[in-house]
Design a protein around this motif. Structure first.
Motif, PDB file in Angstrom:
ATOM      1  N   ARG A 110       0.750  -1.200  -0.161  1.00 59.02           N
ATOM      2  CA  ARG A 110      -0.237   0.210   0.072  1.00 59.02           C
ATOM      3  C   ARG A 110       1.197   1.339   0.386  1.00 59.02           C
ATOM      4  O   ARG A 110       2.630   1.303   0.363  1.00 59.02           O
ATOM      5  N   GLY A 111       0.149   2.113  -0.101  1.00 58.80           N
ATOM      6  CA  GLY A 111       1.022   3.502  -0.171  1.00 58.80           C
ATOM      7  C   GLY A 111       2.174   3.406  -1.726  1.00 58.80           C
ATOM      8  O   GLY A 111       0.997   4.675  -2.583  1.00 58.80           O
ATOM      9  N   LYS A 112       2.646   3.262  -1.664  1.00 59.81           N
ATOM     10  CA  LYS A 112       2.236   2.847  -3.763  1.00 59.81           C
ATOM     11  C   LYS A 112       3.495   4.783  -3.965  1.00 59.81           C
ATOM     12  O   LYS A 112       2.747   5.114  -4.843  1.00 59.81           O
ATOM     13  N   ILE A 113       4.472   5.436  -3.120  1.00 57.60           N
ATOM     14  CA  ILE A 113       4.384   6.828  -3.240  1.00 57.60           C
ATOM     15  C   ILE A 113       5.800   6.348  -4.067  1.00 57.60           C
ATOM     16  O   ILE A 113       6.839   6.311  -3.403  1.00 57.60           O
ATOM     17  N   GLY A 114       5.814   7.074  -5.253  1.00 55.96           N
ATOM     18  CA  GLY A 114       7.290   7.237  -6.169  1.00 55.96           C
ATOM     19  C   GLY A 114       7.161   9.060  -6.524  1.00 55.96           C
ATOM     20  O   GLY A 114       5.958   9.362  -7.031  1.00 55.96           O
ATOM     21  N   ARG A 115       8.858   9.203  -6.148  1.00 57.19           N
ATOM     22  CA  ARG A 115       8.917  10.602  -6.147  1.00 57.19           C
ATOM     23  C   ARG A 115      11.187   9.502  -6.740  1.00 57.19           C
ATOM     24  O   ARG A 115      11.359   9.535  -6.365  1.00 57.19           O
ATOM     25  N   ASP A 116      10.646  10.225  -7.697  1.00 59.78           N
ATOM     26  CA  ASP A 116      12.085  10.513  -8.754  1.00 59.78           C
ATOM     27  C   ASP A 116      11.910   8.790  -8.794  1.00 59.78           C
ATOM     28  O   ASP A 116      11.388   7.302  -9.357  1.00 59.78           O
ATOM     29  N   GLY A 117      13.709   8.455  -8.476  1.00 63.81           N
ATOM     30  CA  GLY A 117      14.220   6.979  -8.508  1.00 63.81           C
ATOM     31  C   GLY A 117      13.832   6.237  -7.320  1.00 63.81           C
ATOM     32  O   GLY A 117      13.965   5.662  -6.977  1.00 63.81           O
ATOM     33  N   THR A 118      13.112   6.877  -6.327  1.00 63.40           N
ATOM     34  CA  THR A 118      12.530   6.219  -5.088  1.00 63.40           C
ATOM     35  C   THR A 118      10.603   5.312  -4.544  1.00 63.40           C
ATOM     36  O   THR A 118       9.957   6.867  -5.485  1.00 63.40           O
ATOM     37  N   LEU A 119      10.250   4.538  -4.484  1.00 55.33           N
ATOM     38  CA  LEU A 119       9.719   4.132  -4.149  1.00 55.33           C
ATOM     39  C   LEU A 119       9.394   3.807  -2.394  1.00 55.33           C
ATOM     40  O   LEU A 119       9.993   2.624  -2.108  1.00 55.33           O
ATOM     41  N   TRP A 120       7.838   4.388  -1.984  1.00 54.13           N
ATOM     42  CA  TRP A 120       7.930   3.553  -0.208  1.00 54.13           C
ATOM     43  C   TRP A 120       6.653   3.270  -0.791  1.00 54.13           C
ATOM     44  O   TRP A 120       5.532   3.306  -1.252  1.00 54.13           O
ATOM     45  N   LEU A 121       6.549   1.892   0.004  1.00 52.13           N
ATOM     46  CA  LEU A 121       5.240   1.275   1.002  1.00 52.13           C
ATOM     47  C   LEU A 121       5.912   0.799   1.338  1.00 52.13           C
ATOM     48  O   LEU A 121       6.056   0.952   2.847  1.00 52.13           O
ATOM     49  N   TYR A 122       4.641   0.296   2.447  1.00 56.91           N
ATOM     50  CA  TYR A 122       3.430  -0.308   2.954  1.00 56.91           C
ATOM     51  C   TYR A 122       3.095  -1.615   2.995  1.00 56.91           C
ATOM     52  O   TYR A 122       2.173  -1.840   2.509  1.00 56.91           O
ATOM     53  N   GLU A 123       3.109  -2.431   3.877  1.00 57.19           N
ATOM     54  CA  GLU A 123       2.729  -3.454   4.112  1.00 57.19           C
ATOM     55  C   GLU A 123       0.711  -3.010   4.616  1.00 57.19           C
ATOM     56  O   GLU A 123       0.272  -2.677   5.382  1.00 57.19           O
ATOM     57  N   ASN A 124      -0.243  -3.983   3.563  1.00 58.11           N
ATOM     58  CA  ASN A 124      -1.626  -3.993   4.312  1.00 58.11           C
ATOM     59  C   ASN A 124      -1.911  -3.754   5.556  1.00 58.11           C
ATOM     60  O   ASN A 124      -1.423  -4.908   6.171  1.00 58.11           O
ATOM     61  N   GLY A 125      -2.917  -3.226   6.118  1.00 57.11           N
ATOM     62  CA  GLY A 125      -2.714  -2.934   7.750  1.00 57.11           C
ATOM     63  C   GLY A 125      -1.828  -2.108   8.610  1.00 57.11           C
ATOM     64  O   GLY A 125      -1.724  -2.344   9.902  1.00 57.11           O
ATOM     65  N   ASP A 126      -1.192  -1.637   8.067  1.00 59.41           N
ATOM     66  CA  ASP A 126       0.323  -1.415   8.869  1.00 59.41           C
ATOM     67  C   ASP A 126       0.675  -0.007   8.533  1.00 59.41           C
ATOM     68  O   ASP A 126       1.931  -0.144   7.603  1.00 59.41           O
ATOM     69  N   PRO A 127       0.108   1.481   8.029  1.00 53.26           N
ATOM     70  CA  PRO A 127       0.411   2.802   7.938  1.00 53.26           C
ATOM     71  C   PRO A 127       1.250   2.965   9.296  1.00 53.26           C
ATOM     72  O   PRO A 127       1.781   4.007   8.106  1.00 53.26           O
ATOM     73  N   ARG A 128       1.602   2.722  10.339  1.00 52.50           N
ATOM     74  CA  ARG A 128       3.155   2.916  10.797  1.00 52.50           C
ATOM     75  C   ARG A 128       4.315   3.024  10.394  1.00 52.50           C
ATOM     76  O   ARG A 128       5.476   3.254  10.850  1.00 52.50           O
ATOM     77  N   ARG A 129       4.374   1.566   8.885  1.00 53.74           N
ATOM     78  CA  ARG A 129       6.142   1.583   8.940  1.00 53.74           C
ATOM     79  C   ARG A 129       6.529   1.892   7.982  1.00 53.74           C
ATOM     80  O   ARG A 129       5.604   0.976   6.229  1.00 53.74           O
ATOM     81  N   TRP A 130       7.045   2.466   7.201  1.00 54.70           N
ATOM     82  CA  TRP A 130       7.333   2.561   5.723  1.00 54.70           C
ATOM     83  C   TRP A 130       9.180   1.667   5.343  1.00 54.70           C
ATOM     84  O   TRP A 130       9.511   2.137   5.949  1.00 54.70           O
ATOM     85  N   TYR A 131       8.413   1.369   3.791  1.00 54.65           N
ATOM     86  CA  TYR A 131       9.575   0.858   3.238  1.00 54.65           C
ATOM     87  C   TYR A 131       9.985   1.228   2.272  1.00 54.65           C
ATOM     88  O   TYR A 131       9.236   2.070   1.052  1.00 54.65           O
ATOM     89  N   ARG A 132      11.704   1.220   1.482  1.00 52.90           N
ATOM     90  CA  ARG A 132      11.958   2.157   0.701  1.00 52.90           C
ATOM     91  C   ARG A 132      12.406   1.198  -0.584  1.00 52.90           C
ATOM     92  O   ARG A 132      13.632   0.778  -0.203  1.00 52.90           O
ATOM     93  N   TYR A 133      12.747   1.797  -1.446  1.00 50.04           N
ATOM     94  CA  TYR A 133      13.181   0.757  -2.686  1.00 50.04           C
ATOM     95  C   TYR A 133      13.594   1.898  -3.763  1.00 50.04           C
ATOM     96  O   TYR A 133      13.143   3.000  -3.656  1.00 50.04           O
ATOM     97  N   GLU A 134      14.865   1.849  -3.815  1.00 52.99           N
ATOM     98  CA  GLU A 134      15.682   3.231  -4.899  1.00 52.99           C
ATOM     99  C   GLU A 134      15.790   2.031  -5.853  1.00 52.99           C
ATOM    100  O   GLU A 134      17.064   1.279  -5.760  1.00 52.99           O
ATOM    101  N   LEU A 135      16.174   2.651  -6.634  1.00 54.25           N
ATOM    102  CA  LEU A 135      16.301   2.515  -8.586  1.00 54.25           C
ATOM    103  C   LEU A 135      17.853   2.226  -8.174  1.00 54.25           C
ATOM    104  O   LEU A 135      18.568   1.337  -9.160  1.00 54.25           O
TER     105      LEU A 135
END
Length: 328
Positions: free
Chosen positions: A303-328
């Motif tokens: 969930r979340g799926k916030i894309g800003r340039d080369g970074t994508l932020w996500l969280y697991e469904n049901g846990d909007p307190r904890r965000w993970y980061r993916y970078e190209l």
């Protein structure tokens, strides 16, 4: 062969808010965690088949902005809408309610111009300053998928497949339209820029792959998922895209990353489909299977799926307190 890629833990809502309900959260253009939290004693109720809570008709909440160890709060009193989206804007925030059907007009009249006085449209976007005062409020249509602000103070809103918007006419009436896709407002809620009118050959049934970068915005609308590049002047480029099922998007120069997710083996699988854009074409290059920081597979949808340039932020469904980061 699919390579494993471990996500980074980007931000966690501090423990001091553990007893509060998190109504919505995001990562802003500065990488800060922003969340709308509220005391559960006010009477929030779970929504069947939806990972969220419905508030009472009137409620108080707090907007929390976390920049590392620095935390700021904006008190919000007597809220009257179920706000499902948040982002920061200047020293304050922007809130949006995803659903806002008009009151007082029967559906049989949707396909004819309706006088403004007969329509009761909800101002479902609020811009609020750092003291909790509303600076502006405006109607942004029904069916909001994402709200993201950019460094220039614009408000970008994408829509899902049930979206609709009542367009103003010069004669004081409004006309019903649907499949809105993507729109941009300024912070005062002036007349919006809308993507469908600037890309007439593109189907904007749904837009859940959106990347709001510092200088450019990219979107891949369902059903054909073309890569659409937008700058301050409007649409710059439309590139056919062989990669479908894009649920999120990261863009760094010519490098692209499309989030794919599905059920697999009784659980869930998140993947990034890598690609490169060159000479007016997109070419698939690789795939990465995403793991959480403890090397476990996700236990729910991304969930979340916030894309800003080369970074994508996500969280697991049901846990909007904890965000993970993916970078190209």
């Amino acid at each position: 062969m699919v390579a494993d890629r471990r996500l980074g833990l980007h931000a966690t809502l501090p423990d001091r808010y553990a007893r509060y309900e998190v109504l919505t959260s995001t990562i802003d253009h500065r990488g800060r965690l922003a969340a709308l939290v509220a005391d559960p004693a006010q009477g929030f109720t779970p929504i069947p088949h939806f990972s969220g809570l419905r508030p009472p008709p009137r409620y108080d909440a707090t907007a929390v902005i976390c920049d590392g160890a620095e935390i700021s709060e904006i008190p919000l009193t007597d809220l009257d809408l179920w706000f499902t989206h948040i982002d920061t804007l200047a020293d304050g925030i922007a809130l949006a309610a995803a659903r806002c059907e008009p009151v007082g007009i029967d559906r049989e009249h949707y396909w004819e111009p309706v006088p403004e006085g007969r329509l009761h449209l909800t101002d479902n976007v609020r811009v609020i300053d750092g003291n909790g005062q509303t600076c502006s409020a405006f109607y942004a249509g029904d069916g909001i998928e994402q709200l993201m602000t950019d460094a220039q103070g614009n408000i970008w809103i994408s829509y899902f497949d049930e979206s609709n918007y009542w367009f103003p006419n010069p004669d004081g009436t409004r006309s019903y339209g649907f499949m809105i896709g993507l729109a941009r407002w300024d912070s005062d809620g002036g007349p919006p820029w809308m993507a469908p009118s600037h890309t007439p050959d593109v189907v904007w049934c749904d837009c859940y792959a959106l990347n709001v970068g510092r200088d450019l915005v990219h979107a891949c609308p369902y059903t054909d998922f073309p890569l659409i590049e937008i700058d301050a002047d409007g649409v710059r480029n439309i590139t056919p895209n062989p990669i479908t099922r894009g649920h999120g998007l990261a863009v760094s120069g010519t490098e692209l990353g499309f989030l794919d997710q599905r059920r697999a083996g009784g659980g869930f699988r998140w993947e990034i489909r890598r690609a490169r854009q060159q000479a007016g074409a997109i070419t698939k290059t690789d795939r990465e299977r995403l793991l959480l920081p403890d090397d476990r597979h996700p236990t729910g949808w991304a969930r979340g799926k916030i894309g800003r340039d080369g970074t994508l932020w996500l969280y697991e469904n049901g846990d909007p307190r904890r965000w993970y980061r993916y970078e190209l």
